[in-house]
Design a protein around this motif. Structure first.
Motif, short mmCIF file in Angstrom:
data_model
loop_
_atom_site.label_atom_id
_atom_site.label_comp_id
_atom_site.label_asym_id
_atom_site.label_seq_id
_atom_site.Cartn_x
_atom_site.Cartn_y
_atom_site.Cartn_z
N UNK A 191 -65.61 -59.12 48.59
CA UNK A 191 -64.76 -58.42 47.64
C UNK A 191 -63.80 -57.46 48.35
N UNK A 192 -64.33 -56.75 49.34
CA UNK A 192 -63.51 -55.80 50.08
C UNK A 192 -62.38 -56.52 50.83
N UNK A 193 -62.70 -57.64 51.45
CA UNK A 193 -61.68 -58.40 52.17
C UNK A 193 -60.61 -58.90 51.21
N UNK A 194 -61.03 -59.43 50.06
CA UNK A 194 -60.05 -59.94 49.10
C UNK A 194 -59.19 -58.81 48.54
N UNK A 195 -59.77 -57.64 48.33
CA UNK A 195 -59.01 -56.50 47.82
C UNK A 195 -57.94 -56.08 48.84
N UNK A 222 -74.80 -57.52 49.81
CA UNK A 222 -73.93 -56.95 50.86
C UNK A 222 -72.84 -57.96 51.24
N UNK A 223 -73.22 -59.23 51.40
CA UNK A 223 -72.23 -60.25 51.74
C UNK A 223 -71.16 -60.36 50.66
N UNK A 224 -71.59 -60.29 49.40
CA UNK A 224 -70.64 -60.37 48.29
C UNK A 224 -69.70 -59.15 48.29
#
Length: 75
Positions: free
Chosen positions: A62-66, A56-58
């Protein structure tokens, strides 16, 4: 991310976390006073040694970087 092998003091931890929106704890317990001081945190993950929480943390990272990539692309 902190790479120093020496333990961080509670005051230093609070000071660093006041400048961020997420805290991921790997091993050590965190006292209740920590959570009273850093009320702005949006993501708090403890015991990330379990696979589900790590996944979940990963995914959150990923969502933040996207989203950051999309914002930069608009500039």
């Amino acid at each position: 991310m902190r790479t120093d092998p020496n333990p961080i003091s509670l005051k230093e931890l609070i000071d660093k976390c006041k400048k961020t929106g997420a805290y991921i704890n790997v091993m050590s317990p965190v006292p209740k006073s920590f959570f009273k001081e850093v009320t702005q945190l949006k993501v708090i993950s403890t015991d990330v040694l379990s696979n589900a929480i790590a996944d979940i943390a990963f995914l959150l990272m990923l969502n933040v970087s996207r989203k950051a990539f999309l914002i930069i692309g608009e500039l």
